[in-house]
Design an enzyme around this catalytic site. Structure first.
Site, PDB file in Angstrom:
ATOM      1  N   CYS A 167       1.564   4.773  -0.878  1.00  0.00           N
ATOM      2  CA  CYS A 167       1.839   5.884  -1.780  1.00  0.00           C
ATOM      3  C   CYS A 167       1.463   7.222  -1.127  1.00  0.00           C
ATOM      4  CB  CYS A 167       1.162   5.654  -3.129  1.00  0.00           C
ATOM      5  SG  CYS A 167       2.102   6.399  -4.463  1.00  0.00           S
ATOM      6  N   HIS A 191       3.124   0.472  -4.730  1.00  0.00           N
ATOM      7  CA  HIS A 191       1.779  -0.096  -4.579  1.00  0.00           C
ATOM      8  C   HIS A 191       1.866  -1.616  -4.442  1.00  0.00           C
ATOM      9  CE1 HIS A 191      -0.730   3.453  -5.612  1.00  0.00           C
ATOM     10  NE2 HIS A 191       0.376   3.843  -6.230  1.00  0.00           N
ATOM     11  N   GLU A 221      -0.317  -3.587  -3.628  1.00  0.00           N
ATOM     12  CA  GLU A 221      -1.584  -4.249  -3.990  1.00  0.00           C
ATOM     13  C   GLU A 221      -1.605  -4.783  -5.426  1.00  0.00           C
ATOM     14  OE1 GLU A 221      -1.162  -1.019  -3.477  1.00  0.00           O
ATOM     15  OE2 GLU A 221      -2.497   0.233  -4.699  1.00  0.00           O
TER      16      GLU A 221
HETATM   17  N1  GLN Z   1      -0.018  12.050  -5.483  1.00  0.00           N
HETATM   18  C1  GLN Z   1       1.156  11.368  -5.007  1.00  0.00           C
HETATM   19  C2  GLN Z   1       2.295  11.424  -6.010  1.00  0.00           C
HETATM   20  O1  GLN Z   1       2.098  11.672  -7.172  1.00  0.00           O
HETATM   21  C3  GLN Z   1       0.814   9.930  -4.648  1.00  0.00           C
HETATM   22  C4  GLN Z   1       0.348   9.103  -5.783  1.00  0.00           C
HETATM   23  C5  GLN Z   1      -0.340   7.827  -5.382  1.00  0.00           C
HETATM   24  O2  GLN Z   1      -0.822   7.689  -4.265  1.00  0.00           O
HETATM   25  N2  GLN Z   1      -0.441   6.896  -6.293  1.00  0.00           N
HETATM   26  O3  GLN Z   1       3.419  11.214  -5.650  1.00  0.00           O
END
Ligand code: GLN
Length: 529
Positions: free
Chosen positions: A381, A507, A509
């Site tokens: 992310c 994600h 995970e």
């Molecule tokens: N802050 C980034 C976004 O909103 C990444 C978010 C995250 O790592 N979950 O796109």
């Protein structure tokens, strides 16, 4: 069979592992062939944990259907392979939001809206909701917090009422702590007795007690607790510290916790617990000797903040016959001068997810170091987004490239806000959340890892890879190997010139379980052994 309800409460102190005990109960009943689900009721007033600081509350777990939930739901899924939903996590905030909306709507017809019965009725309805679908034989409900907290009272009152209404179809398992007083060399059962008294004072009699302790408890102590607390002797179980949380279900099975529960429901105990695959996993785990070191470059110096990542790495280690040792590296402290000292000794690096600008330059420095020294790297992310920014700055030559989250004015917003996110002003629950599809490029690292072309993974973010720059990246050697087939958004980037340098917008995970580890983590760790 009508659903039966198991309520799990905790006393004495928090952090006793109620989530693991709830997950273990679910696991054991499932291993007997029953259909189960596990839900968590949290007493705080936030509508969901999405707005909570991970440094205080640990990771925010995301369900496939796109709810931001408590990290315990991660344990439930990892232990049992069930897929939880929005209905599996309820907070005081959600309850009040609904009751107040009903009041504004005139649903209470002039009556005074009160904690009892209106809040408790709403809680009870939600406690029963999943059981009423007909999909489950058992619903395990974990209550967050500790008995004695002011916030927990409406939940405990709801359980009291439900136990009365449901009769033998509801039981309460209470988890407490037995401290060891080193100076006296004694284990003390008094806090447990007090905690049970507290419950009894609220009209709730626990049916089963699970005593957490650092040292083995003697039968005489367990019997004493049974006598003081009006609980059958075979219903007092101990849960001592174990090298791995994955051993807890076995320890519980050895003490027949599942059988005790079935008997409390007046059910016949037939058949066996089938934990063959689980045993096989633990045996393989015990044989692993080789150690690999993985750095987690991130912002939050708290184990729980990256809970699912740590669990996925640990599972991936077992499936690669090695032990993964993780090392937290504070991204804020990383500079071009310190990065070698921190990362050179690592076998692999994870660039962690996160929000806001703090520490992101450190993540960019880590990405550059890993790419140029060819260290196996997984960016998740925000981690993936910083891999993209780094590539733009140092390979494409856009020195001012950034994510518009950090620099809204940058002439090269390689990571930018999606059109539909631009008008969003409210914080809670407004991100791109939950599972969506991704098409993998043939022969990419991701494709090799997953072994198929279409995957589903869960999201939690606002910003996206800016497709306007895609041709420039592809030309310069960073390929977009995962694409959302519905909207063409970039989900995965890779640098094929490196051994394993993969960044994912989703994600991974959240989908790794003990028996079905996430393929990306397995592949990542596989490149280190
Ligand atoms: N802050 C980034 C976004 O909103 C990444 C978010 C995250 O790592 N979950 O796109």
């Amino acid at each position: 069979m009508e659903a039966k309800y198991i309520f799990v409460t905790g006393g004495v102190v928090s952090s006793l592992g109620k989530g693991i005990i709830s997950a273990s109960i679910g696991k054991l009943l499932q291993a007997r062939g029953y259909r189960i689900t596990i839900q968590k009721f949290d007493p705080y007033i936030n509508v969901d944990p999405g707005t909570l600081n991970p440094n205080e509350h640990g990771e925010c777990y995301v369900t496939a259907d796109g709810c931001e939930t408590d990290l315990d739901l991660g344990h439930y899924e990892r232990f049992t392979d069930i897929q939880t939903t929005c209905a599996n996590n309820v907070t005081t905030g959600k309850i009040y939001q609904r009751v107040i909306a009903k009041e504004r709507n005139g649903d209470y017809l002039g009556r005074t809206v009160q904690v009892v019965p209106h809040i408790t009725d709403e809680i009870k309805q939600r406690m029963l909701a999943l059981g009423e679908t007909g999909d489950y034989d058992f619903v395990v409900t974990e209550i967050g917090g500790t008995v004695g907290d002011i916030e927990s009272l409406p939940f405990l009152e709801s359980i009291r009422q439900l136990k009365w209404e449901l009769g033998r179809s509801a039981i309460c398992v209470h988890l407490t702590y037995v401290p060891y007083i080193a100076a006296a060399g004694e284990l003390k059962s008094k806090p447990t007795q007090h905690s049970v008294k507290e419950l009894q004072g609220l009209g709730l009699q626990p049916d089963v007690l699970v005593l957490r302790a650092e040292h083995e408890l003697k039968r005489s102590l367990l019997d004493k607790v049974a006598g003081f607390c009006n609980v059958d002797k075979d219903c007092v179980i101990q849960s001592i510290d174990l090298p791995s949380i994955y051993e807890v279900p076995l320890r519980m099975a050895a003490q027949q916790l599942d059988q005790v529960i079935l008997k409390k429901f007046g059910m016949e105990v037939t058949g066996e617990v089938n934990l063959t695959a689980w045993h096989r996993f633990l045996e393989r785990r015990a044989k692993a000797e080789r150690i690999v070191h993985v750095a987690l470059v991130g912002k939050y110096d708290l184990q729980d903040a990256y809970k699912s990542i740590l669990e996925c790495l640990s599972q991936a280690g077992t499936y690669n016959d090695c032990i993964v040792k993780t090392h937290f590296v504070r991204s804020e402290g990383l500079t071009p001068e310190t990065v070698t000292a921190q990362l050179a000794c690592m076998d692999g690096v994870i660039i962690c997810p996160g929000f806001g600008s703090r520490g992101i330059e450190g993540k960019i420095i880590a990405a550059e170091y890993c790419r140029t020294t060819d260290k196996p790297t997984l960016g998740i992310c925000l981690g993936m987004q910083m891999m993209v920014v780094e590539y733009a700055r140092n390979v494409l030559g856009y020195k001012d490239a950034n994510s518009s989250e950090t620099d809204p004015q940058t002439p090269h917003p390689v990571i930018a806000l999606m059109e539909e996110q631009k008008s969003v002003t409210q914080m809670g629950g407004t991100m791109r959340l939950g599972a969506s599809a991704c098409r993998l490029a043939l022969h990419s690292k991701a494709h090799i890892a997953y072994g198929r072309q279409y995957i589903m993974e869960r999201h939690r973010h606002r910003y996206e890879f800016n497709n306007a720059f895609r041709p420039a990246f592809e030309k310069a050697g960073m390929t977009c190997s995962g694409i959302n087939p519905d909207n063409e958004l970039v989900e995965i980037v890779e640098v094929p010139a490196c051994r394993w340098y993969v960044g994912v917008q989703f994600h991974p995970e959240y989908t790794g379980t003990v028996l079905h580890p996430n393929p990306l983590f397995v592949s990542f760790v596989g490149y280190m052994v």
